[in-house]
Write an enzyme that holds these catalytic residues in place. Structure first.
Site, mmCIF file in Angstrom:
data_model
loop_
_atom_site.group_PDB
_atom_site.id
_atom_site.type_symbol
_atom_site.label_atom_id
_atom_site.label_comp_id
_atom_site.label_asym_id
_atom_site.label_seq_id
_atom_site.Cartn_x
_atom_site.Cartn_y
_atom_site.Cartn_z
ATOM 1 N N GLY A 464 92.480 68.284 18.964
ATOM 2 C CA GLY A 464 91.765 68.058 17.865
ATOM 3 C C GLY A 464 89.970 68.116 18.614
ATOM 4 O O GLY A 464 89.827 68.450 19.717
ATOM 5 N N GLY A 466 85.823 67.225 17.630
ATOM 6 C CA GLY A 466 84.688 66.741 16.305
ATOM 7 C C GLY A 466 83.440 66.802 16.924
ATOM 8 O O GLY A 466 83.049 67.414 18.070
ATOM 9 N N PHE A 468 81.736 64.480 18.751
ATOM 10 C CA PHE A 468 81.658 64.276 20.040
ATOM 11 C C PHE A 468 82.199 65.214 21.099
ATOM 12 O O PHE A 468 81.454 65.120 22.201
ATOM 13 C CB PHE A 468 82.270 62.878 20.175
ATOM 14 C CG PHE A 468 82.205 62.462 21.331
ATOM 15 C CD1 PHE A 468 81.173 61.813 21.897
ATOM 16 C CD2 PHE A 468 83.488 62.326 21.914
ATOM 17 C CE1 PHE A 468 81.447 61.285 23.406
ATOM 18 C CE2 PHE A 468 83.832 61.948 23.505
ATOM 19 C CZ PHE A 468 82.545 61.192 24.034
ATOM 20 N N GLY A 469 82.978 65.737 20.626
ATOM 21 C CA GLY A 469 83.799 66.692 21.945
ATOM 22 C C GLY A 469 84.844 67.254 21.429
ATOM 23 O O GLY A 469 85.483 67.260 20.282
ATOM 24 N N VAL A 471 89.330 66.883 21.885
ATOM 25 C CA VAL A 471 90.322 65.752 22.211
ATOM 26 C C VAL A 471 91.500 66.471 22.695
ATOM 27 O O VAL A 471 91.988 67.293 22.165
ATOM 28 C CB VAL A 471 90.741 65.009 20.904
ATOM 29 C CG1 VAL A 471 91.678 63.800 21.280
ATOM 30 C CG2 VAL A 471 89.482 64.254 20.158
ATOM 31 N N LYS A 485 89.127 62.109 25.012
ATOM 32 C CA LYS A 485 88.045 62.581 24.184
ATOM 33 C C LYS A 485 87.005 63.108 25.212
ATOM 34 O O LYS A 485 86.421 62.283 25.842
ATOM 35 C CB LYS A 485 87.569 61.674 23.271
ATOM 36 C CG LYS A 485 88.565 61.094 22.142
ATOM 37 C CD LYS A 485 88.102 60.007 21.387
ATOM 38 C CE LYS A 485 87.192 60.649 20.373
ATOM 39 N NZ LYS A 485 86.788 59.533 19.199
ATOM 40 N N ASP A 587 81.788 56.114 9.237
ATOM 41 C CA ASP A 587 82.469 57.419 9.094
ATOM 42 C C ASP A 587 83.906 57.273 8.685
ATOM 43 O O ASP A 587 84.804 57.826 9.450
ATOM 44 C CB ASP A 587 82.402 58.343 10.065
ATOM 45 C CG ASP A 587 82.293 59.700 10.136
ATOM 46 O OD1 ASP A 587 82.264 60.249 9.093
ATOM 47 O OD2 ASP A 587 82.557 60.509 11.258
#
Ligand SMILES: *[C@@H]1O[C@H](CO)[C@@H](O)[C@H](O)[C@H]1NC(C)=O
Ligand SMILES: *[C@@H]1O[C@H](CO)[C@@H](O)[C@H](O)[C@H]1NC(C)=O
Ligand SMILES: *[C@@H]1O[C@H](CO)[C@@H](O)[C@H](O)[C@H]1NC(C)=O
Ligand SMILES: *[C@@H]1O[C@H](CO)[C@@H](O)[C@H](O)[C@H]1NC(C)=O
Ligand SMILES: *[C@@H]1O[C@H](CO)[C@@H](O)[C@H](O)[C@H]1NC(C)=O
Ligand SMILES: *[C@@H]1O[C@H](CO)[C@@H](O)[C@H](O)[C@H]1NC(C)=O
Ligand SMILES: *[C@@H]1O[C@H](CO)[C@@H](O)[C@H](O)[C@H]1NC(C)=O
Ligand SMILES: *[C@@H]1O[C@H](CO)[C@@H](O)[C@H](O)[C@H]1NC(C)=O
Ligand SMILES: *[C@@H]1O[C@H](CO)[C@@H](O)[C@H](O)[C@H]1NC(C)=O
Ligand SMILES: *[C@@H]1O[C@H](CO)[C@@H](O)[C@H](O)[C@H]1NC(C)=O
Ligand SMILES: *[C@@H]1O[C@H](CO)[C@@H](O)[C@H](O)[C@H]1NC(C)=O
Ligand SMILES: *[C@@H]1O[C@H](CO)[C@@H](O)[C@H](O)[C@H]1NC(C)=O
Length: 771
Positions: A464, A466, A468-469, A471, A485, A587
């Site tokens: 995945g 997102g 942030f970065g 995964v 992550k 979130d």
């Protein structure tokens, strides 16, 4: 920012880990010295005494050595020991813990044969358990690190729940239930069984383990073909080609030549057993006498000691199972008892109940955040990144100053695929990290370790991505799976803030409905978080992306869907009500609700989260995801828990209707917010039209339950935050509704009791209605 990080790490270091495992120590040990068998135990001075001496008896000669006598470690004083371990050449005595620390005294049988009391203290510090094999002794120290004395070094970056030392090998069960073995006994080391294990024992050339499902498995040379195994066991002990089980009713079962208990004691009940080499000894339940058999050295005399301490004396509250009857009178310290062993049911004789197994990593990456390219009419949102960064910095100061809570108990998951190379090539020589040196185990990872865990951050390991970065799925060196992550832009300030914020939050929350932190890495400028791997992916994927499947409970029953909603609600409730200070997630969305191997939902992604009172002041710029973001928060820039309630209401609508947060009902339709779509239909009373048709409806009670949840979801997405329910009310309502569905019976009883307790609150709550 580096100052922050250093300060932060310093604070992490000052936090101690509570060890929740009970200590396991033996008070009986067998070794071979030349042709004689030596049996050592903590022998009570008389049948009415509560003082014991560490005595070894040579068989068959009957000669005894008193290690508590003046020649022993204590000099002129007699030292009390609480446990012991012995192997071919030595005996170790363990002193009762004082302020959590024990000493280990080592007597060598060979260093100086003329002076049997030639001894030294080889360890002082906290001990979790000690296991002695044929020639080595190892323990779990510093939380759960394997340490072996006078043997080679073994990996220090694996956290074990339990260990067992065999002939020339040592095996352990890691925190996620995987068996790892090291040493020269290739039959054992190369053939370790795969699965989720709870109990382990090792002999000279073989080992046995019991899986979480109760399957007893033995492997290696001399592993027995076991038939007629008992229904349960409380202890397992292995010698050379000998395997013994102590059943909960006290009967000893042994496999191997000469290992069967002699006729005279075959019907007696034992409280503990110990096998080593060709010998087996047991402590009788009725009089705590030690009876041994197997070796010819016991032929003349089976009764080796009249009355021994059958286990370690500990405070009664430390027993996870029942204390042994009458044991308080033989412990020398007031209020202490000897814990009876816990019963483990065995399933080998029975039809096996299938247990859900962990899925392999998804073949294709799961999608990132939900929809983001649509024009939204109902809620128009921009994400104020700059403001968020500023706010997050303020929050960080709050967090850093706040005493970070205890490290969480690690809940990790089983491994369907173990990399065999990690079993054969233990990771030796890894330098101890800053945190490890300071007593925190497995919290800080090196970049190298995570690089290896993810196959070099390979694309195939991506699960995945997102804000942030990215995964990645990976297998840590202890065999545990993890979600790793990794931040994209190492040096960007908002990345740094999200990293620190998530690290700070995760390290102070601990709840079964929140994704747990396993560790982090700040090596080589990297910002990496290591969290629990959730094999069943996101709720979003199951509702909106993956085809409905029979293996997914989300498409087989409404109870399962509502249970997932309840789990997630409990996680959020914990953040709001039980974390100190309270946390607002900011979130909540279906792609941040993850599902573990047992389909338990956990809330994840704390990158935007904030402490309840940190955001006061004008600068709390709104942040969140389109479709889930509270319009009131956006308008007033005022952060409260009710914003999470709004977002959770959207998730509830997704769960019930199967629609996305932003729906496009027809070809030429404008995309609409799910709440805007649902409300008019709900008011018209046409509930059936809203309910996801992909899930079968079993009866009218379920229909009533779903209607109640829909109405509550409608309350959650009310435009005025003050009139939305609290998460606590949402949890209570969902518990009540699940009771209606006749979910799990235990749950039902619990819910009914709660309803009685909370009386008026619940009845008014169940009357949820539209505004
Ligand atoms: C062992 O030595 C201690 C200390 O000298 C003594 O009090 C105890 O009676 C001895 N035990 C036996 C069984 O000889
Ligand atoms: C255990 O921790 C202590 C300090 O807390 C340290 O001195 C010791 O080396 C550690 N032992 C191992 C094996 O990591
Ligand atoms: C101690 O033994 C019990 C079973 O009797 C087991 O569940 C537990 O994990 C063991 N603890 C350690 C630290 O080995
Ligand atoms: C394995 O054998 C080698 C030499 O035969 C020895 O040096 C080493 O200590 C052994 N390792 C273990 C774990 O027994
Ligand atoms: C028990 O485990 C062994 C080895 O892992 C396996 O071959 C066997 O099928 C299992 N038995 C049951 C009943 O699950
Ligand atoms: C144990 O069994 C193995 C075969 O599995 C055999 O080679 C060995 O001699 C046996 N050892 C003893 C002490 O009986
Ligand atoms: C324990 O149970 C087994 C079988 O269930 C029975 O044969 C045995 O006699 C029992 N032992 C004791 C000590 O009661
Ligand atoms: C304990 O019971 C066993 C078996 O009945 C017996 O042989 C032994 O002598 C007893 N021990 C004592 C100290 O009486
Ligand atoms: C008993 O439990 C407490 C708290 O878990 C622990 O600190 C202590 O070391 C334990 N005592 C023994 C003797 O195992
Ligand atoms: C142990 O025995 C001594 C003397 O017999 C007595 O004073 C003490 O209270 C006893 N301790 C316990 C825990 O029973
Ligand atoms: C073991 O099985 C018995 C029934 O055979 C059951 O009552 C008990 O709860 C089980 N114990 C565990 C720990 O599963
Ligand atoms: C492994 O077993 C433990 C203890 O029974 C259980 O809590 C855990 O969920 C199991 N893990 C998996 C992946 O089955």
């Amino acid at each position: 920012m580096h100052l922050f990080l250093s300060l932060f790490l310093l604070l992490l270091i000052s936090v101690s880990i509570p060890v929740s495992l009970s200590a396991n120590f033996s008070t009986l040990s067998i070794t071979r010295v030349h042709d004689e068998t030596l049996v050592c135990a903590l022998v009570l001075r008389s049948s009415s005494s509560n003082t014991s001496d560490l005595i070894c008896t040579h068989l068959p000669s009957g000669e005894t050595i008193n290690y508590s006598s003046e020649g022993g470690y204590g000099g002129s004083q007699s030292v009390q020991y609480s446990a012991l371990a012995a192997a071919d050449d030595f005996l170790c005595g363990i002193t009762p813990p004082a302020q959590g620390k024990s000493s280990m005294i080592w007597w060598s049988f060979v260093d100086d044969e003329d002076d049997p009391f030639n001894n030294k203290r080889v360890y002082w510090g906290p001990l979790l358990s000690i296991s002695a094999g044929d020639s080595h002794v190892c323990g779990l120290i510093n939380g759960s690190t394997l340490k072996c004395w006078r043997w080679q070094e073994f990996p220090d970056d694996i956290t074990f729940k339990t260990i067992a030392v065999g002939g020339e090998f040592v095996c352990g069960i890691t925190t996620c239930g995987i068996i790892k073995c090291f040493g020269n006994e290739t039959d054992v080391v190369m053939n370790t069984p795969q699965g989720n294990f709870t109990t382990l024992a090792a002999g000279s050339h073989h080992a046995c383990a019991v899986s979480a499902a109760g399957n007893l498995t033995c492997w290696g040379a001399g592993a027995p073909k076991m038939e007629h195994i008992p229904d349960d066991l409380v202890a397992l002990s292995l010698g050379t080609n000998i395997t013994c089980i102590l059943a909960s009713n006290g009967t000893v079962y042994c496999w191997g030549s000469g290992a069967t208990p002699p006729e005279s004691v075959a019907r007696e009940a034992f409280v503990s057993i110990e096998a080593k080499g060709d010998s087996v000894c047991g402590v009788l339940m009725k009089n705590y006498s030690v009876i041994c058999w197997g070796s010819q050295n016991f032929e003349k005399n089976n009764l080796v000691f009249e009355k021994v301490l059958p286990g370690m004396c500990v405070p009664e509250t430390n027993c996870s199972c029942m204390p042994m009857g009458g044991s308080s009178s033989i412990c020398s310290t007031e209020g202490q008892v000897i814990c009876g062993p816990c019963t483990i049911n065995l399933s080998n004789n029975k039809v096996n109940v299938p247990v859900p197994s962990a899925n392999p990593p998804p073949e294709s990456p799961t999608p990132g955040p939900g929809p983001n390219n649509n024009r939204i009419r109902l809620v128009v949102i921009t994400i104020g990144i700059a403001g968020a960064v500023l706010a997050a910095s303020i929050v960080m100061v709050g967090f850093v100053l706040y005493k970070i809570a205890k490290k969480k108990e690690k809940r990790r998951f089983d491994l369907a695929r173990i990399d065999p190379t990690t079993v054969q090539q233990p990771n030796l020589g890894r330098p101890p990290s800053l945190l490890r040196r300071n007593g925190l185990v497995s919290v800080e990872f090196t970049f190298r370790a995570l690089h290896r865990a993810t196959d070099g951050f390979a694309d195939g390991n991506k699960i995945g991505s997102g804000g942030f970065g990215t995964v990645y799925w990976g297998v840590l060196s202890d065999g545990c799976q993890a979600a790793i992550k990794r931040a994209h832009h190492k040096r960007r300030r908002h990345t740094e803030n999200a990293f620190l914020s998530e690290l700070a939050l995760l390290s102070r929350v601990n709840h079964k409905n929140l994704v747990g932190l396993l560790g982090f890495c700040d090596d080589r400028g990297e910002r990496i978080l290591v969290v629990e791997y959730m094999p069943n992916g996101t709720l979003y994927d199951h509702l909106h992306r993956l085809p409905p499947s029979d293996s997914s409970p989300l498409f087989t029953s409404w109870t399962a869907r509502l249970k997932i909603a309840l789990d997630a609600a409990r996680g959020i409730e914990y953040l709001h009500s039980y974390a100190v200070p309270g946390i607002i997630h900011r979130d909540i969305k279906s792609s941040n609700i993850l599902l573990d191997a047992q389909w338990i939902a956990k809330v994840s992604d704390f990158g935007l989260s904030m402490a309840r009172n940190a955001g006061t002041g004008a600068s709390t710029a709104s942040a969140g995801t389109v479709g889930y973001m509270d319009p009131e928060y956006y308008r007033l820039q005022e952060l409260t828990e009710k914003s999470d309630v709004y977002s959770f209401g959207v998730v509830l609508l997704e769960i019930i209707t199967g629609l996305k947060a932003v729906v496009k009902t027809g070809e030429d339709e404008e995309p609409r917010h799910v709440a805007e779509y649902v409300m008019p239909i709900l008011s018209s009373g046409d509930i059936a039209r809203l309910i996801d048709k992909r899930v079968p409806m079993t009866d009218t009670r379920e229909e009533v339950a779903i209607e109640k949840v829909l109405k509550m979801a409608a309350q959650c997405v009310r435009s005025r935050g003050r009139v939305r329910p609290t998460m606590r009310e949402v949890v209570m309502e969902l518990e009540w509704v699940l009771g209606l569905c006749g979910g799990d019976e235990d749950e039902m009883v619990e819910v009914v009791l709660e309803v009685e307790d909370r009386g008026s609150t619940v009845s008014s709550m169940s009357a949820f209605d539209l505004e």
